[in-house]
Motif scaffolding. Structure first.
Motif, mmCIF file in Angstrom:
data_model
loop_
_atom_site.group_PDB
_atom_site.id
_atom_site.type_symbol
_atom_site.label_atom_id
_atom_site.label_comp_id
_atom_site.label_asym_id
_atom_site.label_seq_id
_atom_site.Cartn_x
_atom_site.Cartn_y
_atom_site.Cartn_z
ATOM 1 N N SER B 195 31.099 -2.302 26.170
ATOM 2 C CA SER B 195 30.887 -3.210 24.813
ATOM 3 C C SER B 195 29.428 -3.003 24.621
ATOM 4 C CB SER B 195 31.972 -4.321 24.327
ATOM 5 O OG SER B 195 31.254 -4.654 23.084
ATOM 6 N N MET B 196 28.623 -2.864 25.358
ATOM 7 C CA MET B 196 27.405 -3.392 25.662
ATOM 8 C C MET B 196 26.584 -1.480 25.358
ATOM 9 S SD MET B 196 25.405 -5.663 25.549
ATOM 10 C CE MET B 196 23.472 -5.880 25.915
ATOM 11 N N LEU B 197 27.507 -0.636 26.066
ATOM 12 C CA LEU B 197 27.102 0.713 26.100
ATOM 13 C C LEU B 197 27.292 0.784 24.748
ATOM 14 C CD1 LEU B 197 28.922 2.302 29.725
ATOM 15 C CD2 LEU B 197 26.260 1.663 28.856
ATOM 16 N N ASP B 198 28.511 0.620 24.024
ATOM 17 C CA ASP B 198 28.623 1.171 22.664
ATOM 18 C C ASP B 198 27.588 0.615 21.998
ATOM 19 O OD1 ASP B 198 30.003 2.242 20.686
ATOM 20 O OD2 ASP B 198 30.709 0.487 19.848
ATOM 21 N N VAL B 199 27.188 -0.585 22.341
ATOM 22 C CA VAL B 199 26.175 -0.957 20.823
ATOM 23 C C VAL B 199 25.274 -0.468 20.931
ATOM 24 C CG1 VAL B 199 25.215 -3.788 20.719
ATOM 25 C CG2 VAL B 199 27.523 -3.322 20.493
ATOM 26 N N ILE B 200 24.547 -0.632 22.618
ATOM 27 C CA ILE B 200 23.470 0.015 22.621
ATOM 28 C C ILE B 200 22.734 1.259 22.104
ATOM 29 C CG2 ILE B 200 22.091 -1.594 24.397
ATOM 30 C CD1 ILE B 200 23.243 -0.001 26.643
ATOM 31 N N ARG B 201 23.838 2.084 21.955
ATOM 32 C CA ARG B 201 23.725 3.375 21.142
ATOM 33 C C ARG B 201 23.664 3.419 19.948
ATOM 34 N NH1 ARG B 201 26.940 4.883 25.364
ATOM 35 N NH2 ARG B 201 25.604 5.695 27.401
ATOM 36 N N GLN B 202 23.729 1.832 19.222
ATOM 37 C CA GLN B 202 23.612 2.194 17.725
ATOM 38 C C GLN B 202 22.580 2.199 17.094
ATOM 39 O OE1 GLN B 202 26.463 1.447 15.759
ATOM 40 N NE2 GLN B 202 27.615 2.024 18.331
ATOM 41 N N ASP B 203 22.241 2.817 15.699
ATOM 42 C CA ASP B 203 21.246 2.696 15.000
ATOM 43 C C ASP B 203 20.408 1.545 15.320
ATOM 44 O OD1 ASP B 203 21.905 5.719 14.429
ATOM 45 O OD2 ASP B 203 22.788 4.971 12.639
ATOM 46 N N TYR B 204 20.719 0.458 14.850
ATOM 47 C CA TYR B 204 20.465 -0.771 15.124
ATOM 48 C C TYR B 204 19.236 -1.334 15.846
ATOM 49 C CZ TYR B 204 24.644 -2.849 16.253
ATOM 50 O OH TYR B 204 25.541 -3.277 16.644
ATOM 51 N N ILE B 205 19.844 -0.815 17.222
ATOM 52 C CA ILE B 205 19.339 -0.865 18.649
ATOM 53 C C ILE B 205 18.179 -0.065 18.294
ATOM 54 C CG2 ILE B 205 19.432 -0.465 21.171
ATOM 55 C CD1 ILE B 205 20.757 -3.055 19.757
ATOM 56 N N ARG B 206 18.505 1.117 17.733
ATOM 57 C CA ARG B 206 17.163 1.970 17.303
ATOM 58 C C ARG B 206 15.718 1.215 16.747
ATOM 59 N NH1 ARG B 206 18.158 7.976 14.689
ATOM 60 N NH2 ARG B 206 18.246 6.183 13.461
ATOM 61 N N THR B 207 16.261 0.962 15.613
ATOM 62 C CA THR B 207 15.882 -0.194 14.462
ATOM 63 C C THR B 207 14.516 -1.293 15.434
ATOM 64 O OG1 THR B 207 17.445 0.175 13.103
ATOM 65 C CG2 THR B 207 15.294 -1.341 12.587
ATOM 66 N N ALA B 208 15.322 -1.611 16.745
ATOM 67 C CA ALA B 208 15.150 -3.204 16.885
ATOM 68 C C ALA B 208 13.252 -2.410 17.688
ATOM 69 C CB ALA B 208 15.630 -3.666 17.840
ATOM 70 N N LYS B 209 13.721 -1.288 18.566
ATOM 71 C CA LYS B 209 12.889 -0.906 19.426
ATOM 72 C C LYS B 209 12.173 -0.610 18.680
ATOM 73 C CE LYS B 209 15.876 0.940 23.116
ATOM 74 N NZ LYS B 209 16.679 2.682 22.999
ATOM 75 N N ALA B 210 12.161 0.364 16.901
ATOM 76 C CA ALA B 210 11.207 0.889 16.609
ATOM 77 C C ALA B 210 10.377 -0.400 15.483
ATOM 78 C CB ALA B 210 11.694 1.887 15.130
ATOM 79 N N LYS B 211 10.749 -1.532 15.734
ATOM 80 C CA LYS B 211 9.928 -2.733 15.750
ATOM 81 C C LYS B 211 9.030 -3.276 16.709
ATOM 82 C CE LYS B 211 13.420 -5.199 12.897
ATOM 83 N NZ LYS B 211 14.055 -6.516 12.733
ATOM 84 N N GLY B 212 8.801 -2.397 17.231
ATOM 85 C CA GLY B 212 8.294 -2.954 18.882
ATOM 86 C C GLY B 212 8.562 -4.015 19.541
ATOM 87 N N LEU B 213 10.455 -4.490 19.690
ATOM 88 C CA LEU B 213 10.383 -6.063 20.476
ATOM 89 C C LEU B 213 10.446 -5.145 22.108
ATOM 90 C CD1 LEU B 213 13.289 -6.319 17.888
ATOM 91 C CD2 LEU B 213 11.419 -8.246 18.413
#
Lengths: 344, 306
Positions: B195-213
């Motif tokens: 489930s995690m592997l699926d989620v960490i490829r989602q677009d909103y994780i990329r958004t979270a990275k782009a926020k600088g978290l």
């Protein structure tokens, strides 16, 4: 105004190379990209799918998934500082704060389990050290700024309760929250229907005027370019092939690829039986042709085009083109090309 | 949310009535006559008949069922044939032990399983990922009585770290809880990982990275809450399996819980105790499922109220 902008580059990308190392080989997705983004201007990065536009934008923010991707060369200078060499910590301080990005897919780019208010407030608390309440209040203000009606109520909603256009507005609110100097918009309107597209572009323009940031719009839509951009950089197979002002794009494009893109648009002022497509396909990034990457599809290609890659040369003020036709070395059979380019 | 909870509570009523019916029917098909067993060897036919009459076993099945339901609704589960004590009282002295064991086990299942799954997913294809997945495979494959005996042999008999059998202190709890929680932890680990592997490829994780978290915030705040949605379902199902597992584990470690009570009652043909025990276990399972549903909804508000 253009002259003044020239003096203040915010973001300079020099010979950027991002490659992907996979089992099938090395994919040179971005293979020597150069461009400059000046203060307050809007630059359009245009090209077909697979030309390396999005990878370029992700490379600027060091967001390439590694492995398999890696920036193997070049510089990304943000206010003089090379981001390629920056530490993770420095990058985190820049992302979402000084350089923000809006992604293509508003439907999936927001976290489904947090309210949109929380998602905007998060970036404010992170970069502006605001308390919970202040951040929430500012998040509501941001929603109001991007034109979402009854923002107090909307802030408490989850993304699934909002439409695609609304969600893209929320993404813009997140990106704008910390008043960034550079906004990278990666196909911001592609997933939206046409009326919403115009609203979103209009909103971005308004916010740019209010907040004075520089915007880089990545798109394959030349209509978006002509509506919003000051300058355009055309990408093909991991390289910039032409850079010119947006006004010149439709009248004075020099590169055969740019011309092909423009000619492939439907025209309302002429009777057309068929649209003129560019023949062939974008080459596989695993197997780039030896010379100019566009040569196999180019109607004007001569011998030299298949053996060596031309440099990006100054053609005119504010106009650079990467094509042998415009070099002294060109001995091709096609002297009509330059005229054709001017005429189209 | 309140409407949702009330509605789900009302839905459990027919489920529980169904459970009572199924338990009752199963007991009708169990071979052996409790009256004969109770009367003992060499009892006369009259004695057996008298006992049968006392227990109401000479009545038509339907009458027996209606009487049974009526009693259950009043909290009366009958009298144990063996001990002559009210079944309710017998169960209530044993139930807390089983609940303690179940909670300790589910704790191991959740904490161990999720941690292992997260480590596996965030360090995919690393040595720790491989070791965790091999352990998880073992955990799923090893029967609990086998694991229990092995743990008992090494940690109690050889190393004297924990008591061999019995119940009382936290030390008594360790080995049975690990035995009971291990297979669940393995399943939860595998589920969390995928489930995690699926989620960490989602677009909103990329958004979270782009926020600088920071990476930890991205994993534990943005990814985990999404990844847990399917895991919660699995944990709920595991709880049911775990309740069944208490029967075995309580027998292996000689713990006087509900599971062991039911096993002993089955051996003795102590029908009222078996019925009561199964019923109580079923009610617990139904309530746990209700809890899972409520939790599930609070994690994922897209689930509609209906």
């Amino acid at each position: 105004m253009l002259k003044q902008q020239q003096n203040e580059p915010v973001l300079e990308v020099r010979n950027l190379q991002t490659h992907f190392f996979t089992d099938e080989g090395v994919s040179k997705a971005v293979n020597g990209v150069d461009f400059v983004l000046h203060k307050g201007e809007t630059l359009g990065l245009v090209g077909e799918s697979g030309s390396g536009k999005s990878i370029t934008s992700l490379s600027i923010l060091q967001l390439i998934a590694s492995p398999p991707g890696r920036i193997v060369g070049g510089e990304v200078l943000f206010k003089g500082k090379d981001l390629v060499k920056a530490t993770d910590k420095d990058m985190r301080a820049i992302r979402g704060n000084q350089i923000s990005v809006i992604f293509q897919e508003p439907m999936t780019s927001l976290n489904p389990v947090y309210t949109v208010g929380e998602q905007i407030a998060e970036v404010l608390r992170l970069h502006q050290n605001l308390g919970r309440k202040e951040a929430w209040a500012k998040a509501v203000d941001m929603l109001r700024l991007v034109g979402i009606p009854s923002p107090e109520k909307r802030a408490k909603q989850e993304p699934f309760q909002l439409s695609g256009g609304m969600r893209q507005r929320v993404m813009i609110a997140i990106a704008m929250a910390c008043n960034p100097e550079v906004l990278i918009a990666d196909e911001p309107t592609t997933a939206l229907d046409v009326t919403i597209q115009a609203q979103i572009l209009e909103l971005m323009k308004e916010l740019q005027q209010q907040l004075g940031m520089s915007i880089m719009i990545i798109t394959h839509d030349l209509g978006v370019v002509s509506e919003t951009c000051d300058r355009v950089a055309v990408m093909y197979a991991g390289k910039i092939v032409e850079q010119l002002s947006a006004d010149q794009l439709f009248t004075d494009a020099k590169h055969p690829y740019t011309q092909g893109l423009i000619n492939s648009l439907p025209r309302l002022d002429q009777e057309q039986e068929e649209l003129q497509a560019i023949q062939g396909h974008v080459p596989s990034p695993y197997q780039m042709p030896a010379g100019c990457a566009f040569a196999p599809r180019c109607p004007h290609a001569g011998d030299i085009c298949h053996t060596a890659m031309p440099e990006l040369l100054q053609h005119d003020t504010d106009h650079e083109v990467r094509c042998w036709i415009y070099t002294p070395e060109w001995q091709g059979n096609d002297s009509t090309m330059m005229k054709a380019g001017n005429a189209s | 949310m309140t409407v949702f909870i009330i509605r789900r509570l009302l839905q459990t009523i027919p489920v529980l009535l169904g459970v009572i019916l199924v338990v009752f029917i199963i007991m009708q098909f169990v071979p052996g006559d409790p009256a004969v067993l109770l009367a003992g060897d060499g009892a006369t036919a009259e004695t057996v008949a008298r006992i049968r009459h006392q227990l109401g076993l000479d009545q038509p099945v339907l009458v027996q069922y209606v009487q049974y339901v009526g009693h259950v609704l009043q909290g009366d589960l009958g009298i144990s044939i063996r001990s002559q004590l009210p079944v309710m009282k017998e169960i209530m002295t044993r139930l807390p032990i089983t609940i303690e064991l179940a909670i300790a086990s589910i704790f191991i299942t959740i904490i161990l399983g999720m941690l292992a799954g997260i480590i596996s997913a965030t360090k995919q294809y690393s040595a720790s990922d491989f070791s965790i997945m091999i352990l998880a495979l073992l955990g799923v494959s090893l029967p609990s009585f086998c694991l229990g005996l092995m743990l008992m042999y090494f940690f109690s008999v050889k190393m004297h770290l924990f008591p061999v059998t019995g119940w009382g202190t936290w030390k008594h709890m360790v080995l049975p809880a690990i035995t009971l929680g291990a297979s669940g932890a393995a399943i939860v680990a595998r589920m969390t990982r995928s489930s995690m592997l699926d989620v960490i490829r989602q677009d909103y994780i990329r958004t979270a990275k782009a926020k600088g978290l920071k990476p930890n915030i991205i994993v534990y705040k943005h990814a985990l809450k999404n990844a847990l949605i399917p895991v919660i379902t699995v944990v709920g199902l595991q709880f049911g399996i775990l309740l069944g597992g208490t029967v075995l584990v309580e027998s292996v470690f000689a713990i006087n819980g509900l599971g062991r009570l039911i096993v002993e009652a089955i051996r003795m043909r102590d029908l009222p105790v078996v019925q009561g025990g199964v019923l109580v276990a079923s009610i617990i399972f139904v309530l746990v499922n209700l809890g899972v549903d409520i939790l599930y909804r609070s994690f994922n508000k897209r689930i509609s109220l209906d």
